[in-house]
Every structure is written in C-alpha cells, then in structure tokens.
Design a protein around this motif. Structure first.
Motif, PDB file in Angstrom:
ATOM      1  N   HIS A 280       0.839  -1.205   0.000  1.00 31.34           N
ATOM      2  CA  HIS A 280       0.000   0.000   0.000  1.00 31.34           C
ATOM      3  C   HIS A 280       0.869   1.248   0.000  1.00 31.34           C
ATOM      4  O   HIS A 280       1.085   1.878  -1.016  1.00 31.34           O
ATOM      5  CB  HIS A 280      -0.952  -0.032   1.215  1.00 31.34           C
ATOM      6  CG  HIS A 280      -1.837   1.171   1.290  1.00 31.34           C
ATOM      7  ND1 HIS A 280      -2.170   1.762   2.487  1.00 31.34           N
ATOM      8  CD2 HIS A 280      -2.451   1.879   0.327  1.00 31.34           C
ATOM      9  CE1 HIS A 280      -2.967   2.795   2.240  1.00 31.34           C
ATOM     10  NE2 HIS A 280      -3.159   2.886   0.952  1.00 31.34           N
TER      11      HIS A 280
ATOM     12  N   CYS B 287      -0.622  -5.286   8.061  1.00 28.32           N
ATOM     13  CA  CYS B 287       0.101  -4.022   8.195  1.00 28.32           C
ATOM     14  C   CYS B 287      -0.640  -3.138   9.203  1.00 28.32           C
ATOM     15  O   CYS B 287      -1.867  -2.991   9.121  1.00 28.32           O
ATOM     16  CB  CYS B 287       0.181  -3.337   6.835  1.00 28.32           C
ATOM     17  SG  CYS B 287       0.994  -1.733   6.912  1.00 28.32           S
TER      18      CYS B 287
ATOM     19  N   HIS C  86      -2.977   0.539   7.720  1.00 24.60           N
ATOM     20  CA  HIS C  86      -4.364   0.516   7.239  1.00 24.60           C
ATOM     21  C   HIS C  86      -4.896  -0.912   7.148  1.00 24.60           C
ATOM     22  O   HIS C  86      -5.848  -1.189   6.440  1.00 24.60           O
ATOM     23  CB  HIS C  86      -4.477   1.195   5.867  1.00 24.60           C
ATOM     24  CG  HIS C  86      -3.769   2.496   5.772  1.00 24.60           C
ATOM     25  ND1 HIS C  86      -2.444   2.589   5.369  1.00 24.60           N
ATOM     26  CD2 HIS C  86      -4.155   3.753   6.085  1.00 24.60           C
ATOM     27  CE1 HIS C  86      -2.066   3.852   5.407  1.00 24.60           C
ATOM     28  NE2 HIS C  86      -3.072   4.582   5.844  1.00 24.60           N
TER      29      HIS C  86
HETATM   30 FE1  FES Z   1       0.334  -0.834   4.859  1.00 25.86          FE
HETATM   31 FE2  FES Z   1      -1.336   1.166   4.369  1.00 25.86          FE
HETATM   32  S1  FES Z   1       0.822   1.186   4.428  1.00 25.86           S
HETATM   33  S2  FES Z   1      -1.779  -0.854   4.915  1.00 25.86           S
END
Ligand code: FES
Ligand code: FE2
Length: 442
Positions: A94, A112, A115
């Motif tokens: 992401h 992660c 988000h």
């Molecule tokens: Fe990993 Fe957004 S940076 S979910």
C-alpha cells in the motif's frame, strides 16, 4: 554512480591493487546494492530449522532490504516438491510500510498496522478494509477504483532455493539455479558439512545460538578477511600458538569458476614453535597455555573425511574449512565449531555480522557442549574473531584518511587468480575483485 569517469576510475590492470574508493564511495555502494544484492545473485537468508512449523517466520536481510522468511501451508500432495519456505519483502504494497516488527514468531497472516492490509503467508494480498467503499443509503462512497485486483498488489516475492537446510533467495528471475551458481568446485565443500552421505538429503541441524555485532567497515572487508589465509597465523595469537591455522599446515585454496566464492581448507597441527612460521611473529606466545583446556578439546568427526574432489581415489580430512559464498555468507567449520555468518551491509562504511551457531541432531550432549565451548573462539568477543572485527575497523580508517589515489597491495603469491595448495597467497581476494569489477562495470 552514473558518471562514466567514476566507472573508469580503476586504473591498474588486474585486481591486485584495490583502490580505496572501492570501500569508501557512497554512490558506488548504491550500485553494489542494485548490481550485487538485488541483482543476479543468491543471498543467504537463514536456516530452515529457524522456521520449523507452519506459520513460523523470521526477519532477515538481503542487502539493506528487510525480508521475511516464512513457512507457508503446503497441501500434503505437494510436500515432496515444495518445502513451503517463502521469502517476501517486508514492505507493504500500500504505502511502503515495513509492517512486520517482530524479529521472529508465528503468524496466520501478516497485517500491516497502518491501514490493515492483510497478506497471506506466501505474500498474496488477502484483503483490505473498505476496498468497495462505504455504503450510505443507496450510494457507495469511496473505495478502490474499478478493476482493482488483489492479485496485482501482493508483497514482493523472491525466488527461493533451499540447499540442505540453507535458505537462499534472489530478487532476479535470471539468477542461475543455486547449485550451478555455487559451482562444481565449491559444492563438495558445502555438501561435506550439510549433506547426509547415506541418504543424500540434508543432515538434520540443531540451532545452538546467535551472536551479532556491528562492524564499522565496508562489507567486502569481511569477505576478504575469510579469503585471506595469510593473516590468521599472524594476527591471531590463538591460531598461531595452538596450531589451528598457520603457514606450516597442509592447505588448499579453492574457488568457483567466476572467482566469487571460495573455500580455504586446512588441517591443524600441534602448534608450538617452528622457526619457519613463528620466528619473529609477535602474536606467537610460546608460553601461553589454557587455563581450561576443554576449550580445545578437539574430537575428530567421521564427516570430516571426504573423497578428495581434486585427486581421484584419494581422501582428504581437513580440520577447518572457511567457505565464502558471495555476496554475504560465510560458513565456518573450525574443528568442532560450526556457524553461518551473515553479512548485512549498512551503507559503505558499516555492516552487521550475524552468527548462527549450529550442530547436528545426532550429536551427543557432550558434542553439543564441545561445540558450544569451542564457539568461544568466534563471535564479537571471540578469542580469535574479536581480532578480525577490530582490524576491519582499522582498515576502513586507513582508507578514509586517504583521497582518490590510494590502493591496497594484494600481491602475495603474484597477481594471478589460480587455486593453490598453500596459504601464502592472496589469490582468493584477487579473484573476488576480478568478479566484482565485471559485475560493477568498473
Ligand atoms: Fe500498509 Fe497502508 S501502508 S496498509
Ligand atoms: Fe581472522
């Protein structure tokens, strides 16, 4: 590192004078990361016994990229052909977060924290919150664009090769198969330690412990150190005094066809004075004795003897083999002590050095204790290895204080890069830089 003048800076022919900027140039180091660590090379990641169960994972590094070595689920019908070991980059698809912060553990999936994008153990993106937006009455607000496909947004998956329990990975699709990469001259020495002669499979290893240290020197200096048979009998009081490694021993220097990997092979003697190799050697301490002689309670092991790869019909029984697998792995057997040593570069002037001490599942408890006692020679504060860490720092200091024109003098045994049957040579260092020049286009 795009200026052509930088690339043509290596003035001398051959590889026996290594310019100091090879160790100190920050831009050149960035090129090493891309050409070497992220290029067409296999890099060591860890041992498969560090992740024995499904879901077990461990963080490691290839160059400066952190990766996760993880044991994926494997259907029973695939177990014969699939080890289940995956290596994925620890970087969220992401917004780039290094999402896994736990050095080692067991997971069902990776989430992660930013988000909550969720990844399967193999690195596939399993899902993400609000992918299809949020419903408000009849309309839907936001969400990922039409056509967004989870399949296109997984983690970076590396190619993985497992050789007798040693796990390697590469970012490149073009790297040749691992055994080909290591080469026919080096493979017998890797097999000697890790391959079960009877079954042909890998020997079951046991994990004895870790050391880690940060050394303020260029990463290549560690490779050089283990390709340098000249220094151990001079720098190391322990080696010259107790006969573990010195110039009056039978020895052999082996390299692969590219000159990048090497094996230093030797057989210990009883130590003590010998005019030819101890006269004037200040590190030789004729009166030094061990308070606890269990530190060198060496017991020969059957696997030490193999058919001599260089002499058909003969056998060979070394007591020490130091294997350097370019770019970042050293495999050490020094009498009964065994370890892998992993080089993790951190900029041009520093690297982490991670030691994993191991034994074999069929070791007796006495042998395990012996391996652990002899491991005191190695690691950051080892009776032997502390000297190497210190002298690498001194090397980097020396290079730094000189400008563009300086170079090392690496001509013991000539300027060639051939294999030898003695240790009074710097041939393995020259051969590594011959290869390095080629890959770096210097
Ligand atoms: Fe990993 Fe957004 S940076 S979910
Ligand atoms: Fe050394």
């Amino acid at each position: 590192m795009n200026a052509p003048e930088t690339l043509s800076r290596w003035q001398q022919a051959g590889s026996s004078r290594v310019p100091f900027w090879v160790y100190t140039d920050a831009q050149l180091y960035q090129r090493e990361l891309s050409q070497i660590f992220y290029g067409k090379h296999w890099s060591y990641v860890g041992l498969d016994i560090e992740i024995s169960n499904t879901g077990d994972f461990k963080l490691s590094f290839i160059g400066e990229r952190q990766v996760i070595m993880v044991r994926d689920r494997v259907a029973p019908r695939d177990r014969a052909t699939d080890t289940g070991i995956r290596v994925v980059e620890n970087r969220c698809a992401h917004r780039g977060v290094r999402f896994c912060q736990q050095p080692q553990g067991n997971a069902r999936s990776f989430v992660c924290p930013y988000h909550q994008w969720t990844y399967k153990l193999n690195g596939d993106l399993a899902g993400l919150p609000f992918k299809d937006g949020v419903k408000e009455g009849d309309c839907v607000n936001g969400g990922m664009p039409e056509g967004f496909d989870l399949k296109d947004h997984g983690l970076i998956k590396l190619r993985v090769a497992v050789l007798h329990g040693l796990v390697f990975a590469t970012f490149s699709d073009e790297t040749e198969p691992l055994e080909e990469y290591l080469g026919k001259d080096v493979m017998p020495w890797v097999n000697r330690i890790f391959k079960d002669k009877a079954t042909g499979a890998g020997r079951q290893l046991t994990l004895l412990g870790y050391n880690r240290q940060r050394i303020p020197g260029n990463w290549k200096l560690m490779m050089e150190n283990i390709k340098d048979p000249y220094h151990p009998g001079l720098l190391h009081t322990w080696f010259v005094t107790f006969g573990l490694w010195r110039a009056d021993q039978k020895s052999r220097m082996v390299m692969d066809g590219e000159g990048r990997h090497a094996v230093m092979i030797s057989r210990r003697n009883e130590g003590g004075a010998n005019e030819a190799v101890t006269a004037g050697v200040t590190s030789f301490k004729a009166n030094m004795a061990l308070n606890d002689d269990r530190l060198l309670d060496v017991v020969p092991e059957p696997w030490w003897t193999i058919d001599d790869p260089a002499n058909a019909g003969a056998s060979i029984t070394p007591t020490v083999t130091m294997i350097t697998l370019f770019p970042s792995l050293i495999i050490q057997q020094q009498v009964n002590s065994l370890s892998t040593r992993h080089i993790v570069p951190r900029g041009e002037g520093e690297f982490d050095f991670v030691w994993t001490h191991f034994g074999f599942a069929d070791d007796t408890p006495e042998m395990t204790r012996r391996r652990l006692r002899q491991a005191n020679l190695f690691g950051p504060a080892g009776f032997v290895s502390a000297d190497d860490g210190e002298v690498i720092e001194f090397s980097q200091d020396g290079f730094r204080q000189w400008g563009e024109g300086g170079s090392t003098l690496c001509e013991l045994g000539g300027t060639g890069t051939e294999m030898t049957e003695h240790m009074v040579t710097e041939t393995l260092i020259r051969s590594m830089y011959g290869y390095w020049k080629k890959v770096m286009g210097v």
